[in-house]
Design a protein around this motif. Structure first.
Motif, PDB file in Angstrom:
ATOM      1  N   GLY A 159      40.025  49.000  22.039  1.00 26.48           N
ATOM      2  CA  GLY A 159      40.247  50.273  22.736  1.00 26.48           C
ATOM      3  C   GLY A 159      39.755  50.338  24.163  1.00 26.48           C
ATOM      4  O   GLY A 159      39.038  51.255  24.547  1.00 26.48           O
ATOM      5  N   HIS A 160      40.082  49.375  24.936  1.00 19.89           N
ATOM      6  CA  HIS A 160      39.617  49.332  26.322  1.00 19.89           C
ATOM      7  C   HIS A 160      40.855  49.290  27.184  1.00 19.89           C
ATOM      8  O   HIS A 160      41.707  48.451  26.966  1.00 19.89           O
ATOM      9  N   ASP A 161      41.016  50.174  28.102  1.00 16.73           N
ATOM     10  CA  ASP A 161      42.172  50.141  28.996  1.00 16.73           C
ATOM     11  C   ASP A 161      41.674  50.339  30.409  1.00 16.73           C
ATOM     12  O   ASP A 161      40.910  51.256  30.665  1.00 16.73           O
ATOM     13  N   THR A 162      42.145  49.493  31.282  1.00 15.16           N
ATOM     14  CA  THR A 162      41.723  49.582  32.677  1.00 15.16           C
ATOM     15  C   THR A 162      42.757  50.337  33.478  1.00 15.16           C
ATOM     16  O   THR A 162      43.954  50.155  33.267  1.00 15.16           O
ATOM     17  N   ILE A 163      42.295  51.181  34.400  1.00 17.80           N
ATOM     18  CA  ILE A 163      43.240  51.756  35.343  1.00 17.80           C
ATOM     19  C   ILE A 163      43.372  50.782  36.516  1.00 17.80           C
ATOM     20  O   ILE A 163      42.373  50.404  37.132  1.00 17.80           O
ATOM     21  N   GLY A 185      25.766  42.793  31.301  1.00 16.46           N
ATOM     22  CA  GLY A 185      26.112  42.033  32.504  1.00 16.46           C
ATOM     23  C   GLY A 185      27.476  41.371  32.481  1.00 16.46           C
ATOM     24  O   GLY A 185      27.897  40.784  33.470  1.00 16.46           O
ATOM     25  N   ARG A 186      28.203  41.497  31.375  1.00 13.85           N
ATOM     26  CA  ARG A 186      29.531  40.865  31.298  1.00 13.85           C
ATOM     27  C   ARG A 186      30.499  41.528  32.289  1.00 13.85           C
ATOM     28  O   ARG A 186      30.532  42.735  32.456  1.00 13.85           O
ATOM     29  N   VAL A 187      31.293  40.708  32.942  1.00 14.24           N
ATOM     30  CA  VAL A 187      32.312  41.211  33.864  1.00 14.24           C
ATOM     31  C   VAL A 187      33.647  40.590  33.469  1.00 14.24           C
ATOM     32  O   VAL A 187      33.703  39.411  33.126  1.00 14.24           O
ATOM     33  N   GLY A 188      34.707  41.383  33.507  1.00  7.79           N
ATOM     34  CA  GLY A 188      36.045  40.866  33.178  1.00  7.79           C
ATOM     35  C   GLY A 188      36.845  40.571  34.431  1.00  7.79           C
ATOM     36  O   GLY A 188      36.294  40.309  35.504  1.00  7.79           O
ATOM     37  N   ASP A 189      38.153  40.621  34.307  1.00 11.05           N
ATOM     38  CA  ASP A 189      39.032  40.307  35.437  1.00 11.05           C
ATOM     39  C   ASP A 189      39.142  41.448  36.440  1.00 11.05           C
ATOM     40  O   ASP A 189      39.481  41.225  37.610  1.00 11.05           O
ATOM     41  N   SER A 190      38.899  42.673  35.958  1.00 12.52           N
ATOM     42  CA  SER A 190      39.317  43.850  36.754  1.00 12.52           C
ATOM     43  C   SER A 190      38.770  43.907  38.177  1.00 12.52           C
ATOM     44  O   SER A 190      39.512  44.251  39.099  1.00 12.52           O
ATOM     45  N   ALA A 192      46.363  43.929  36.701  1.00 12.22           N
ATOM     46  CA  ALA A 192      46.434  43.520  35.297  1.00 12.22           C
ATOM     47  C   ALA A 192      45.489  44.350  34.439  1.00 12.22           C
ATOM     48  O   ALA A 192      44.507  44.920  34.929  1.00 12.22           O
ATOM     49  N   THR A 193      45.791  44.400  33.150  1.00 18.57           N
ATOM     50  CA  THR A 193      44.887  45.010  32.178  1.00 18.57           C
ATOM     51  C   THR A 193      44.995  44.210  30.887  1.00 18.57           C
ATOM     52  O   THR A 193      46.040  43.648  30.588  1.00 18.57           O
ATOM     53  N   GLY A 194      43.900  44.141  30.160  1.00 16.72           N
ATOM     54  CA  GLY A 194      43.908  43.353  28.930  1.00 16.72           C
ATOM     55  C   GLY A 194      42.627  42.554  28.818  1.00 16.72           C
ATOM     56  O   GLY A 194      41.575  42.967  29.304  1.00 16.72           O
TER      57      GLY A 194
END
Ligand code: SD4
Length: 308
Positions: free
Chosen positions: A144-148, A174-179, A197-199
Motif C-alpha cells: 500500500g505505498h504509492d508515490t506522487i 534510513g531506507r531510500v527508494g527510487d523516488s 516512476a512509482t512502484g
C-alpha cells in the motif's frame, strides 16, 4: 499549450489546482508544487507527506525531489522527518551549486533553518496503521505505498518534474527508494520531455527507468513507445538475471504535450489535464501490450479511496 500529468488518482485535485494556476499564467514549478502539496497535505493519502507510512521504528521518513527541465538543476531530500512537504524542501535546494541532496538529520536541520515548520508526521491514524502492521505475521515491507510523481509543462515550454513519498511501509530506518533519485524516480529535460516512476524502488533504481524513457524520446521514440520499451526491456533484463520484476509504473510527458503511461500491475491510474479539464485514467494493455487509457468513473474512485 500547458499540460500536467501525475501518478495515481490521488493527484486529481492537485491537477485541477495546477491547471488553474497555469491558466492564470503561473509557471510550471508553481503548478507542480500545487499538485504534489495537495497530496502531501491530504491525510486520506497514506503514503505521501503528513500521515505517511511509518518505517519499522514507527518513524515517518519522507523522500522527495524536484528537477528543472530547462537547466537540469535539481534538489532532493531523503528520509527527512518532521517536515510536512518534502517537495518544497527539495525545490528550495535546486538552485544551490552544491549540497542539493540532503538526507535524514541534515535535511531536517536545513529545513528548520530555512524556516520550514516542525510538524509531527506520525498522525493518530499513521500510528494506528503502524501498530496494526507490527502484529502482522509474517512482516512484509511492501504494501500500500504509492508515490506522487508529476511532470508539468507551461506556456513557455518550461518543463519540471517532482516526486514525494513515504516509500515502503515498514521499511528499514534510513531506507531510500527510487523516488528522490534523479534518473530513477524522475527525470525531465525541456528539450525532450519528462518521466516519473512509482512502484518498487529497489527494482526501478536498477534501470534508471525515468532517464531511460527520456533518452528513448530524445532518440526519436514517441512517448507511448518510450514508456513501453523502457519498462518491458528492463523487465526482460531483470529476468535474464532471474529477477522477477515487482511493481513498476511510469507516466511520461513529451515536450509537445503528448503523454503516456505504462505499468506491469493492474489498475494503475494517473491524472492528466487536457482541454476539457482534469481527467483520471486507468491503464489497460491490449493484446499487443499497447496502452489503452480508460477514464475512471466515480465508483472506481470511491473504491480506490476507501482502500487502505
Ligand atoms: C519507493 N517507489 O520508495 C517508492 C514507493 C512507491 O508506489 O512508489 N510506491 O520505493
Amino acid at each position: 499549450m500547458t499540460r500536467c500529468i501525475a501518478t495515481w488518482l490521488m493527484a486529481e485535485n492537485g491537477i485541477k489546482k495546477a491547471k488553474d494556476l497555469l491558466d492564470e499564467g503561473k509557471d510550471s514549478a508553481k503548478a507542480l508544487l500545487a499538485i504534489i502539496q495537495d497530496v502531501e497535505s491530504d491525510e486520506r493519502f497514506v503514503s505521501v507527506g503528513r500521515g505517511g507510512l511509518p518505517n519499522r521504528e514507527g518513524k515517518v521518513q519522507l523522500d522527495g525531489a524536484f528537477m528543472d527541465g530547462d537547466d537540469l538543476k535539481f534538489g532532493a531530500v531523503m528520509a527527512i522527518e518532521d517536515i510536512a512537504s518534502p517537495i518544497e524542501v527539495a525545490y528550495s535546494l535546486k538552485d544551490r551549486d552544491a549540497n542539493n541532496i540532503l538526507v535524514a538529520k541534515g535535511a531536517k536541520s536545513y529545513a528548520l533553518k530555512k524556516g520550514f515548520k516542525e510538524v509531527d508526521n506520525l498522525t493518530k491514524k499513521a500510528k494506528e496503521r503502524y501498530l496494526k502492521k507490527c502484529q502482522e505475521d509474517p512482516l512484509k515491507a511492501y504494501d500500500g505505498h504509492d508515490t506522487i510523481g508529476a511532470i508539468v509543462i507551461d506556456e513557455d515550454g518550461h518543463m519540471v518534474a517532482g516526486t514525494s513519498t513515504s516509500g515502503l511501509f515498514y521499511k528499514d530506518d534510513g531506507r531510500v527508494g527510487d523516488s528522490p533519485l534523479i534518473g530513477s524516480g524522475l527525470y525531465v529535460d525541456s528539450e525532450v520531455g519528462g518521466a516519473t516512476a512509482t512502484g518498487m524502488g529497489e527494482d526501478i533504481a536498477k534501470g534508471c527507468v525515468s532517464f531511460k524513457i527520456v533518452d528513448l524520446m530524445r532518440n526519436g521514440k514517441s512517448v507511448k513507445e518510450a514508456t513501453k520499451i523502457a519498462v518491458l526491456d528492463f523487465i526482460a533484463r531483470l529476468k535474464r538475471s532471474d529477477i522477477e520484476a515487482r511493481d513498476i509504473s511510469v507516466v511520461a510527458l513529451a515536450k509537445d504535450g503528448t503523454f503516456a503511461a505504462y505499468s506491469n500491475i493492474p489498475n494503475f491510474t494517473f491524472c492528466i489535464d487536457d482541454e476539457k479539464g482534469a481527467k483520471v485514467y486507468r491503464l489497460e494493455l491490449d493484446q499487443n501490450g499497447d496502452q489503452v487509457y480508460i477514464e475512471v468513473d466515480d465508483a472506481f474512485k470511491s473504491d480506490w479511496l476507501s482502500k487502505e
